[in-house]
Write a protein that holds these residues in place. Structure first.
Motif, mmCIF file in Angstrom:
data_model
loop_
_atom_site.group_PDB
_atom_site.id
_atom_site.type_symbol
_atom_site.label_atom_id
_atom_site.label_comp_id
_atom_site.label_asym_id
_atom_site.label_seq_id
_atom_site.Cartn_x
_atom_site.Cartn_y
_atom_site.Cartn_z
ATOM 1 N N ILE A 114 -3.948 13.667 2.108
ATOM 2 C CA ILE A 114 -3.797 13.066 3.433
ATOM 3 C C ILE A 114 -2.348 12.632 3.586
ATOM 4 C CG2 ILE A 114 -4.454 11.155 4.957
ATOM 5 C CD1 ILE A 114 -7.166 11.078 3.633
ATOM 6 N N ASN A 115 -1.673 13.148 4.605
ATOM 7 C CA ASN A 115 -0.293 12.746 4.854
ATOM 8 C C ASN A 115 -0.204 11.236 5.057
ATOM 9 O OD1 ASN A 115 0.801 15.404 4.822
ATOM 10 N ND2 ASN A 115 0.090 15.728 6.920
ATOM 11 N N GLY A 116 0.739 10.601 4.358
ATOM 12 C CA GLY A 116 0.938 9.166 4.513
ATOM 13 C C GLY A 116 -0.032 8.310 3.727
ATOM 14 N N ASN A 117 -0.848 8.897 2.898
ATOM 15 C CA ASN A 117 -1.885 8.169 2.155
ATOM 16 C C ASN A 117 -1.295 7.439 0.935
ATOM 17 O OD1 ASN A 117 -4.899 8.916 0.353
ATOM 18 N ND2 ASN A 117 -4.697 7.504 2.044
ATOM 19 N N GLY A 118 -1.872 6.290 0.595
ATOM 20 C CA GLY A 118 -1.472 5.567 -0.610
ATOM 21 C C GLY A 118 -2.486 5.750 -1.712
ATOM 22 N N LEU A 119 -2.042 5.511 -2.946
ATOM 23 C CA LEU A 119 -2.992 5.526 -4.057
ATOM 24 C C LEU A 119 -3.848 4.260 -4.020
ATOM 25 C CD1 LEU A 119 -0.856 6.826 -7.096
ATOM 26 C CD2 LEU A 119 -2.476 8.107 -5.696
ATOM 27 N N ILE A 120 -3.174 3.127 -3.724
ATOM 28 C CA ILE A 120 -3.863 1.841 -3.796
ATOM 29 C C ILE A 120 -3.793 1.065 -2.477
ATOM 30 C CG2 ILE A 120 -4.042 -0.322 -5.068
ATOM 31 C CD1 ILE A 120 -4.532 2.259 -6.752
ATOM 32 N N THR A 121 -2.641 1.062 -1.852
ATOM 33 C CA THR A 121 -2.457 0.222 -0.663
ATOM 34 C C THR A 121 -3.358 0.650 0.497
ATOM 35 O OG1 THR A 121 -0.846 -0.650 0.924
ATOM 36 C CG2 THR A 121 -0.548 1.629 0.209
ATOM 37 N N THR A 122 -3.847 -0.319 1.209
ATOM 38 C CA THR A 122 -4.666 -0.050 2.410
ATOM 39 C C THR A 122 -3.807 -0.052 3.670
ATOM 40 O OG1 THR A 122 -5.148 -2.418 2.634
ATOM 41 C CG2 THR A 122 -6.705 -1.074 1.362
ATOM 42 N N LYS A 123 -2.521 -0.344 3.534
ATOM 43 C CA LYS A 123 -1.637 -0.430 4.699
ATOM 44 C C LYS A 123 -1.080 0.941 5.086
ATOM 45 C CE LYS A 123 -0.174 -5.187 3.752
ATOM 46 N NZ LYS A 123 0.953 -6.102 3.480
ATOM 47 N N ALA A 124 -1.226 1.925 4.208
ATOM 48 C CA ALA A 124 -0.750 3.276 4.522
ATOM 49 C C ALA A 124 -1.824 4.028 5.294
ATOM 50 C CB ALA A 124 -0.394 4.006 3.232
ATOM 51 N N THR A 125 -1.569 5.298 5.586
ATOM 52 C CA THR A 125 -2.476 6.100 6.412
ATOM 53 C C THR A 125 -3.778 6.416 5.677
ATOM 54 O OG1 THR A 125 -0.576 7.122 7.496
ATOM 55 C CG2 THR A 125 -2.687 8.230 7.718
ATOM 56 N N GLY A 126 -4.911 6.156 6.342
ATOM 57 C CA GLY A 126 -6.213 6.554 5.817
ATOM 58 C C GLY A 126 -6.683 5.695 4.664
ATOM 59 N N THR A 127 -7.899 5.980 4.230
ATOM 60 C CA THR A 127 -8.484 5.277 3.093
ATOM 61 C C THR A 127 -7.729 5.660 1.829
ATOM 62 O OG1 THR A 127 -10.649 5.354 4.150
ATOM 63 C CG2 THR A 127 -10.605 4.929 1.778
ATOM 64 N N LYS A 163 4.244 7.295 -3.521
ATOM 65 C CA LYS A 163 5.394 7.162 -2.619
ATOM 66 C C LYS A 163 5.074 6.212 -1.452
ATOM 67 C CE LYS A 163 9.480 8.099 -0.927
ATOM 68 N NZ LYS A 163 9.819 9.403 -0.360
ATOM 69 N N ASN A 164 3.867 6.271 -0.927
ATOM 70 C CA ASN A 164 3.514 5.405 0.199
ATOM 71 C C ASN A 164 3.187 3.972 -0.250
ATOM 72 O OD1 ASN A 164 3.726 7.309 2.466
ATOM 73 N ND2 ASN A 164 2.103 8.392 1.353
ATOM 74 N N ASP A 165 2.745 3.823 -1.479
ATOM 75 C CA ASP A 165 2.613 2.474 -2.038
ATOM 76 C C ASP A 165 4.004 1.842 -2.158
ATOM 77 O OD1 ASP A 165 -0.409 2.402 -3.059
ATOM 78 O OD2 ASP A 165 0.431 4.363 -3.528
ATOM 79 N N TYR A 166 4.982 2.653 -2.519
ATOM 80 C CA TYR A 166 6.380 2.217 -2.554
ATOM 81 C C TYR A 166 6.880 1.892 -1.149
ATOM 82 C CZ TYR A 166 11.398 3.331 -2.119
ATOM 83 O OH TYR A 166 12.729 3.338 -1.772
ATOM 84 N N ASN A 167 6.560 2.757 -0.178
ATOM 85 C CA ASN A 167 7.014 2.512 1.193
ATOM 86 C C ASN A 167 6.490 1.172 1.720
ATOM 87 O OD1 ASN A 167 8.390 4.950 1.283
ATOM 88 N ND2 ASN A 167 6.702 6.060 2.267
ATOM 89 N N GLN A 168 5.279 0.809 1.292
ATOM 90 C CA GLN A 168 4.681 -0.471 1.711
ATOM 91 C C GLN A 168 5.067 -1.616 0.761
ATOM 92 O OE1 GLN A 168 3.105 -0.896 4.580
ATOM 93 N NE2 GLN A 168 3.371 1.297 5.020
ATOM 94 N N GLN A 169 5.838 -1.301 -0.273
ATOM 95 C CA GLN A 169 6.312 -2.291 -1.248
ATOM 96 C C GLN A 169 5.155 -3.113 -1.835
ATOM 97 O OE1 GLN A 169 10.080 -3.108 -2.238
ATOM 98 N NE2 GLN A 169 9.435 -0.970 -2.061
ATOM 99 N N LEU A 170 4.084 -2.408 -2.182
ATOM 100 C CA LEU A 170 2.962 -3.069 -2.844
ATOM 101 C C LEU A 170 3.439 -3.668 -4.162
ATOM 102 C CD1 LEU A 170 -0.157 -3.554 -2.899
ATOM 103 C CD2 LEU A 170 -0.333 -1.379 -4.142
ATOM 104 N N ALA A 171 3.040 -4.892 -4.445
ATOM 105 C CA ALA A 171 3.459 -5.550 -5.685
ATOM 106 C C ALA A 171 3.059 -4.706 -6.895
ATOM 107 C CB ALA A 171 2.829 -6.938 -5.775
#
Length: 349
Positions: free
Chosen positions: A197-210, A232-240
């Protein structure tokens, strides 16, 4: 006394080169015989002198010693006489070997070079490996043949591959068929399931999709190989980082529970040029993935360290990424660069 062997009788031989070779061989034999005769003459001279000394000596001990030496010289002279006779008769193998060895060293035993033989006929051209492949009932182009040869011995052949993650998997709007993972699966006739899924995170819920951690149940549980790509998207959201690691541990537990005994692995993001606006660099997320995978004995390919994809370099991005400003999404040529490293990693699992 010198010996002169009768070699002139060879003049009746019609083969002149062969006659000359025989004469040369006899001359060598004659030379050895004369050396033996000279040695015998010296021994006889010593023997004569010694005999005179014995007859005129008044010292009994000296006479006894000289007598023993005289007997020895007489025996040597007699032995030489017998050897000379044997050489002449052709029965002294030691001397014959000496003569032959000298001839070999002097190159006198080589015969003349014979006439060159006629060239043989050229054989018929054999069938190409590609034609043999076709004759065996296979169908396809030469490219198909080469692909089949490359994959025939691979452990990946015919297996099922599930891959889940972000736009590294979904390919950011470009055909999935251009991605390295699709190419690997295609080369090895694998069943391929893409859960990107484009923009998806491994862990963060703030990125695109579940996030991926909550999508494991959507995957085909019969897969032989399970690949997770992201961060990469967890990084973009700066997840701790601590929250990221805790989420990764949960994600791995979900994967292990669903894919018991299967090959599970992770791929981290590429190394990028940090923009300077992020408090936590991308390298920390890649390292966190590697560390948590290591803690759970899950193989991890740290693409930031060993992929050869230089997303931090502008010239490299202009050639191998979808745009020159893109540091995440490879174009078709860029994906081709990563096919071999990824294949070797998967085969090593």
């Amino acid at each position: 006394m010198a010996i002169q062997l009768a070699t002139n009788e060879l003049s009746s031989v019609n083969d002149v080169p062969f006659r000359n070779l025989l004469i040369s061989n006899f001359a060598t034999t004659q030379e050895v015989l004369n050396e033996l005769l000279t040695y015998q003459g010296n021994i006889n001279k010593q023997l004569s002198t010694l005999t005179t000394n014995i007859n005129t000596s008044v010292d009994g001990k000296l006479t006894e010693q000289d007598s023993a030496l005289a007997d020895k010289l007489k025996a040597q002279s007699q032995d030489l006489t017998e050897r000379i006779s044997h050489v002449i008769m052709g029965t002294d193998t030691d001397s014959i070997h000496a003569v032959l060895n000298k001839m070999i060293l002097d190159g006198e035993l080589r015969g003349q070079r014979g006439d060159a033989g006629k060239d043989g006929r050229d054989g018929l051209d054999g069938e190409s490996a590609y034609q043999i492949w076709l004759d065996a009932g296979n169908v396809g182009s030469k490219a198909d043949y080469l692909a089949s040869m490359a994959s025939s011995a691979s452990i990946l052949q015919g297996k099922t591959l599930d891959i889940i993650g972000d736009s590294y998997v979904a390919n950011n709007g470009q055909p999935v068929s251009q991605t390295w993972h699709y190419k690997v699966a295609n080369q090895h006739s694998m069943e391929y399931n893409n859960y990107g899924i484009n923009g998806n995170g491994l862990i963060t819920t703030k990125a695109t999709g579940t996030p991926v951690v909550n999508r494991v149940g959507d995957m085909d549980s019969s897969a032989d190989y399970v690949i997770v790509v992201g961060g990469k998207n967890d990084y973009n959201q700066q997840l701790a980082i601590t929250d990221f690691k805790d989420g990764l541990a949960n994600l791995i537990q979900e994967l292990v529970g669903r894919f018991v005994g299967k090959k599970i692995c992770f791929f981290t993001p590429w190394s990028i040029a940090e923009p300077g606006t992020m408090n936590i660099p991308l390298s920390q997320y890649s390292q966190a993935i590697e560390d948590v995978c290591g803690a759970y004995s899950i193989p991890c390919f740290n693409s930031a360290k060993r992929s050869g994809i230089l997303a931090y370099n502008g010239s490299f991005r202009a050639k191998y990424f979808q745009t020159s400003n893109d540091s995440s999404h490879l174009n078709d040529a860029g994906h081709n660069l990563f096919v071999n490293p990824a294949t070797k990693f998967l085969e090593s699992l």
